[in-house]
Structures are given as C-alpha cells and as structure tokens.
Design an enzyme around this catalytic site. Structure first.
Site, PDB file in Angstrom:
ATOM      1  N   ASP A   1       4.146  -4.625  -1.421  1.00 25.56           N
ATOM      2  CA  ASP A   1       5.338  -3.788  -1.521  1.00 25.56           C
ATOM      3  C   ASP A   1       5.660  -3.124  -0.188  1.00 25.56           C
ATOM      4  OD1 ASP A   1       5.407  -4.555  -4.114  1.00 25.56           O
ATOM      5  OD2 ASP A   1       5.141  -2.571  -4.991  1.00 25.56           O
TER       6      ASP A   1
ATOM      7  N   HIS B   1       3.326  -5.258  -9.126  1.00 30.84           N
ATOM      8  CA  HIS B   1       3.352  -4.364  -7.971  1.00 30.84           C
ATOM      9  C   HIS B   1       2.005  -4.433  -7.246  1.00 30.84           C
ATOM     10  CE1 HIS B   1       6.853  -1.568  -9.331  1.00 30.84           C
ATOM     11  NE2 HIS B   1       7.003  -2.799  -9.804  1.00 30.84           N
TER      12      HIS B   1
ATOM     13  N   ASP C   1       2.793   2.408   0.798  1.00 29.18           N
ATOM     14  CA  ASP C   1       2.952   2.357  -0.658  1.00 29.18           C
ATOM     15  C   ASP C   1       1.591   2.602  -1.310  1.00 29.18           C
ATOM     16  OD1 ASP C   1       4.704   1.773  -3.011  1.00 29.18           O
ATOM     17  OD2 ASP C   1       3.214   0.203  -3.324  1.00 29.18           O
TER      18      ASP C   1
ATOM     19  N   GLU D   1      -0.353   1.502 -19.381  1.00 26.68           N
ATOM     20  CA  GLU D   1       1.003   1.318 -18.865  1.00 26.68           C
ATOM     21  C   GLU D   1       0.985   1.066 -17.354  1.00 26.68           C
ATOM     22  OE1 GLU D   1      -0.051   3.770 -20.685  1.00 26.68           O
ATOM     23  OE2 GLU D   1       1.163   3.865 -22.533  1.00 26.68           O
TER      24      GLU D   1
ATOM     25  N   GLU E   1      -0.609   2.510  -5.320  1.00 27.18           N
ATOM     26  CA  GLU E   1      -0.681   2.260  -6.762  1.00 27.18           C
ATOM     27  C   GLU E   1      -1.637   3.296  -7.339  1.00 27.18           C
ATOM     28  OE1 GLU E   1       1.379   0.300  -8.098  1.00 27.18           O
ATOM     29  OE2 GLU E   1       2.024  -0.822  -6.331  1.00 27.18           O
TER      30      GLU E   1
END
Length: 223
Positions: free
Chosen positions: A155, A150, A7, A52, A9
């Site tokens: 994750d 997150h 995963d 965001e 980010e």
C-alpha cells in the site's frame, strides 16, 4: 526534500481501546523520486487480532507469533523516519496508532502537522470523486492487481505512485530531462548541410542582362 510514504496494518480500529500495530511499511522519496530505500516490519501485538481486521489484511496471530515487538524495532523505525515529512493515506488513523505505540514505551509522539494526509489532498484536488487508494490507482492507471488484501508495504508503494501523480507526475524532473534530451537528439539528427549556392552569373545570364540594358534609355548600370 526527503519524504516518507508510510502505511500500517493493525489488530483493530481504535488505538485508545488497546489495538496495536502489526505491520509497518515505508518508502523513501527524495525530491519526489523513490530512492529504493524501504522499511518493512511485521510485529507481534501480544493480543488477538479482530476477525474483521484479518478479513482486510489477511494477517493472523499465528503468522506473528515469532515476530519482534514494537519496542524492539522502534529505534530502527525512528532512524529511518528521521525528520522527513510523512505521506500517509488517512494520516489521523496511522499517526494515532504510531503515537499510541510511542507513548506506550515512553517515546516522544509525532506532531500531527508532520504528516500530509493524501485522502485530504485527493479530496481538495478532485472534489466529489472517491479518494480511496483503489480509486486513486484507477484514476492514474496504476496497476493494483496485486492488492487482493491490504498490506503495509504494498500500500505504501501504491500510495507513493499516486502521491507523485497528484504532485504533478511520477518523477517529473527525470521525465522532463528525458524529454529535453530526446528533443535535442531529434533536432540534431534531422539537420542536413545545404550545399553552397553559386553567386557568379553564368555567360547566358550576362548575355540576357546586356540585352535588357539595350532596351533602356541611358541605364545607370552603364555609367
């Protein structure tokens, strides 16, 4: 069979607009069993993180200012990935970002066919049901209470558990072996030796047999 559950980010949603990876988390599986080998790294993107995006993962530029850049950890990442199949939730997103980072520093990109997308896998297995990571955790009763934001490694760990459930159960080989061992132990523990049965007739039985024969005409037992 070696697989890597991965995963990322990022600073935003579009690698083609220059957005960068700021965290990578990966979990190693061998024959669908976690090996406890992981890869985890925060990265300095040299660009502002969109508000965001920070609202989703909670990572700020201040947190990343002393972290390495992608080109400083790329060889370690490639070595960890090896030639394993990648297991990724929404694989197009993460592979797109990884390939943008690889291309930026002149490294070979990943073929899309190397990744299994668990979003697509979940939609095939459970049509009409939500396929988000949180939804899969609820479906399989996996504790995701720590996922207030997150995070790449958290994750990846949750996704690994969900993926193993979708593939037939967490650590199916070990569970099956444990069940067989428990059943064998239970069977052995309940066995009780039966005492030998006497086969020679008693005096009373011989007397009753003789009385019965006396009532018969020419019994063959007296021949």
């Amino acid at each position: 069979m070696r697989e890597i559950v991965l995963d990322t980010e990022t600073t935003g949603l579009d690698p083609l607009a220059g957005h960068r990876i700021i965290e990578i988390g990966a979990i190693e599986l061998v024959n669908h069993v976690p090996t406890n080998r992981t890869f985890h790294q925060y990265l300095n993107p040299d660009m502002a993180i969109e508000a965001e995006a920070t609202a989703v993962h909670g990572i700020t530029n201040e947190h990343l200012k002393d972290k390495p850049r992608f080109d400083q950890i790329v060889e370690e990442l490639i070595e960890f990935l090896g030639d394993a199949r990648l297991i990724i939730h929404n694989a197009d997103f993460d592979v797109g970002f990884l390939n943008a980072e690889f291309a930026r520093i002149g490294f070979p990109t990943l073929p899309p066919t190397r990744a299994t997308c668990t979003v697509k896998l979940a939609r095939r297995k459970y049509p009409g049901s939500p396929a988000s990571l949180d939804a899969l955790c609820r479906r399989f009763a996996i504790d995701n209470s720590a996922r207030t934001l997150h995070g790449a490694l958290l994750d990846a760990q949750l996704l690994a558990e969900c993926y193993l459930e979708m593939m037939g159960g967490r650590q199916p080989t070990l569970v099956l072996a444990a069940e067989r061992a428990a059943a064998a132990h239970a069977t052995t523990a309940t066995l009780v030796a039966r005492p030998p049965r006497p086969h020679a007739p008693s005096a009373e039985e011989l007397e009753a047999h003789a009385a019965l024969l006396a009532t018969l005409k020419d019994p063959v037992w007296l021949s």
